[in-house]
Design an enzyme around this catalytic site. Structure first.
Site, PDB file in Angstrom:
ATOM      1  N   HIS A 284       0.783  -1.239   0.000  1.00 40.76           N
ATOM      2  CA  HIS A 284       0.000   0.000   0.000  1.00 40.76           C
ATOM      3  C   HIS A 284       0.816   1.293   0.000  1.00 40.76           C
ATOM      4  O   HIS A 284       0.266   2.356  -0.252  1.00 40.76           O
ATOM      5  CB  HIS A 284      -0.968   0.057   1.191  1.00 40.76           C
ATOM      6  CG  HIS A 284      -1.733  -1.186   1.445  1.00 40.76           C
ATOM      7  ND1 HIS A 284      -2.548  -1.762   0.496  1.00 40.76           N
ATOM      8  CD2 HIS A 284      -1.806  -1.977   2.547  1.00 40.76           C
ATOM      9  CE1 HIS A 284      -3.094  -2.859   1.010  1.00 40.76           C
ATOM     10  NE2 HIS A 284      -2.660  -3.013   2.244  1.00 40.76           N
TER      11      HIS A 284
ATOM     12  N   ASP B   3       3.583  -8.408   0.928  1.00 46.00           N
ATOM     13  CA  ASP B   3       4.147  -9.211   2.016  1.00 46.00           C
ATOM     14  C   ASP B   3       3.243 -10.348   2.468  1.00 46.00           C
ATOM     15  O   ASP B   3       3.714 -11.461   2.742  1.00 46.00           O
ATOM     16  CB  ASP B   3       4.548  -8.326   3.197  1.00 46.00           C
ATOM     17  CG  ASP B   3       3.442  -7.406   3.681  1.00 46.00           C
ATOM     18  OD1 ASP B   3       2.297  -7.493   3.190  1.00 46.00           O
ATOM     19  OD2 ASP B   3       3.726  -6.582   4.575  1.00 46.00           O
TER      20      ASP B   3
END
Length: 489
Positions: free
Chosen positions: A79, A237
């Site tokens: 993000h 991730d």
């Protein structure tokens, strides 16, 4: 052959060197600063990431035959907004996933543009941590800098770009921008228009296991690696960590207890999620559902180190006996930095409730551990409403190393939990993606099946699960009861 996995985290980068059979030969890490220029803001300098990665790779391959390195793959914090100008200079510090400045822009997207349209355009609604609200904030508050944007990317994509010169991203990481049509795996023209950016500024999309390019000659020389080393697109991730735990078949589940906490469930098909849950592309080429809480193991770290002033975590948990589990009278809401799933509330705050004169240090420590488990349970309940019947899961991350916390989680969720034998999170997943990109394995699923092994099972206990079921019902009432107060705080 050797493969490098990069875990570009929030406070440090961890790099590992993996042999083709999955064995880890070496691990190194490098820390970098995290800046909070205003309350609720969270930023980093991308140059710090690059310097840490380059220095870490040099140490990683020292003492081995660097000519054996075939590929590099990264899992990175999602993000974050990284923007470059036409000269490839970073325009401003990266705005990170846990930055809370975009409440107004998030409300605009969800309320004015509307959740229904957002779902139509992207498959998801807006969250304060997503990339699109950050672009809107920048356009409104830093128009001169916004006008200089030539390239938009995510944290690990900045690393890949500097290694290869290819402006790229993968579908899993792009899913968290609110700029991707996740179902159809393409950039959403409608969302780009809303944010005032063009397709030309967006990175080229790849599957996580595809090669985006090879090392630039000057980079290869600086790192002591062959210029033929392939760089895989990598993954966000959570998707990379899921691959590293073998979560690469439909219905497979992984729970991660890191700085943030996630519950991640793989799916063969795109599922339209409830408001608080994400439906993203997976690193194996398919899809996944995910609930993400902003503070998980960080809640325990905060309580241990800032409140109790200790780093001896096992000693603090030692006094929590089996007879105390499921019978505590103290509750803890784990919203230190607001909350994403399932509440989507940047204003939410952490608190203890239910304390009395006989409340002990152990009671409060137990409440923190249980509060994080209850927070993950909130997301699990939303996912179960979609018909996903979860009976077992892997569990990873720093918090999962605690046997007590695993026991609490197994009984709060009423599922069995297994630990990966090699628990290296996104870095291990990144190395698996690199090996797949180099043709070592035919697919990500094949690689995960052959390389990932689990050890130990924590089973729920019917009597204890029943006690936690009652406590969860009470916990579930607390956020709605306090929600109206949080903005005043």
């Amino acid at each position: 052959m050797l493969y490098i996995g990069i875990d570009l985290g929030t406070s440090a980068v961890k790099l590992l060197l993996m042999e083709a059979d999955g064995q880890i030969r070496k691990i190194v890490s490098r820390e970098y600063p995290l800046r909070f220029p205003h309350p609720g803001w969270s930023e980093q300098n991308p140059a710090d990431w690059l310097a840490a990665v380059k220095d870490g790779i040099r140490e990683l391959v020292s003492g081995c035959d660097a000519g054996q390195v075939r590929g590099i793959g990264a899992g990175g914090q999602m993000h974050g907004l990284v923007v470059l100008d036409k000269d490839d200079k970073v325009i401003r510090p990266a705005i990170l996933w846990n930055d809370g400045r975009t409440a107004a822009q998030t409300d605009y997207l969800n309320q004015t543009i509307g959740r229904q349209k957002l779902r139509q355009y992207t498959g998801n609604i807006a969250f304060a941590g997503f990339t699109a609200p950050k672009l809107l904030w920048m356009r409104e508050n830093e128009p001169e800098l916004f006008d200089k944007i030539d390239k938009i990317m995510l944290p690990k994509d900045y690393i890949n770009y500097m290694l290869t010169g290819v402006h790229c991203t993968d579908y899993s990481d792009a899913s968290g921008t609110l700029l991707l049509d996740v179902r159809n795996k393409c950039w959403s023209k409608e969302m780009l228009d809303i944010c005032g950016v063009s397709l030309r500024q967006m990175p080229r999309l790849f599957e996580s296991y595809e090669t985006v390019g090879t090392l630039k000659p000057e980079i290869a020389k600086a790192l002591g690696l062959p210029a033929s080393v392939r760089v895989a697109a990598g993954a966000g991730d959570n998707a990379a960590a899921a691959i590293g735990t073998g979560t690469a078949y439909s219905g497979a589940c992984n729970i991660s207890l890191g700085t943030s906490g996630t519950i991640f469930i793989a799916s063969d098909r795109f599922l339209l999620p409830p408001d608080g849950i994400h439906s993203f592309a997976h690193a194996d080429g398919r899809y996944h559902l995910m609930g993400c809480m902003l503070s998980a193991a960080s809640c325990n770290k905060w309580f241990m180190e800032e409140i109790l002033r200790t780093k001896d975590y096992p000693a603090e948990q030692k006094g929590i006996t089996g007879q105390m589990l499921g019978r505590g009278h103290v509750y803890y809401l784990p919203y230190l930095m607001g909350e994403r799933a399932p509440h989507n509330d940047p204003a939410a705050r952490s608190c203890f409730i239910g304390m009395t004169m006989d409340t002990t240090r152990e009671d409060m420590t137990q409440a923190v551990l249980e509060g994080v488990a209850f927070g993950i349970r909130d997301s699990l309940e939303e996912i179960r409403r979609l018909g996903m019947d979860i009976k077992t899961s892997t569990i990873c991350g720093g918090g999962a190393k605690s046997p007590l916390w695993r026991k609490i989680f197994a009984n709060v969720l009423n599922i069995s939990l297994t630990m990966p034998e090699t628990e290296q999170g996104p870095g291990y997943g990144g190395a698996i993606l690199a090996a797949t990109a180099c043709g070592e394995y035919r697919s990500v699923q094949e690689a995960a099946e052959r390389l990932v092994h689990t050890t130990g099972v924590t089973e729920p206990e019917p009597a204890l699960s029943s006690l936690y079921e009652e406590r969860y019902r009470t916990f579930h009432k607390l956020y709605p009861a306090l929600k109206g107060l949080f903005p005043e705080l």
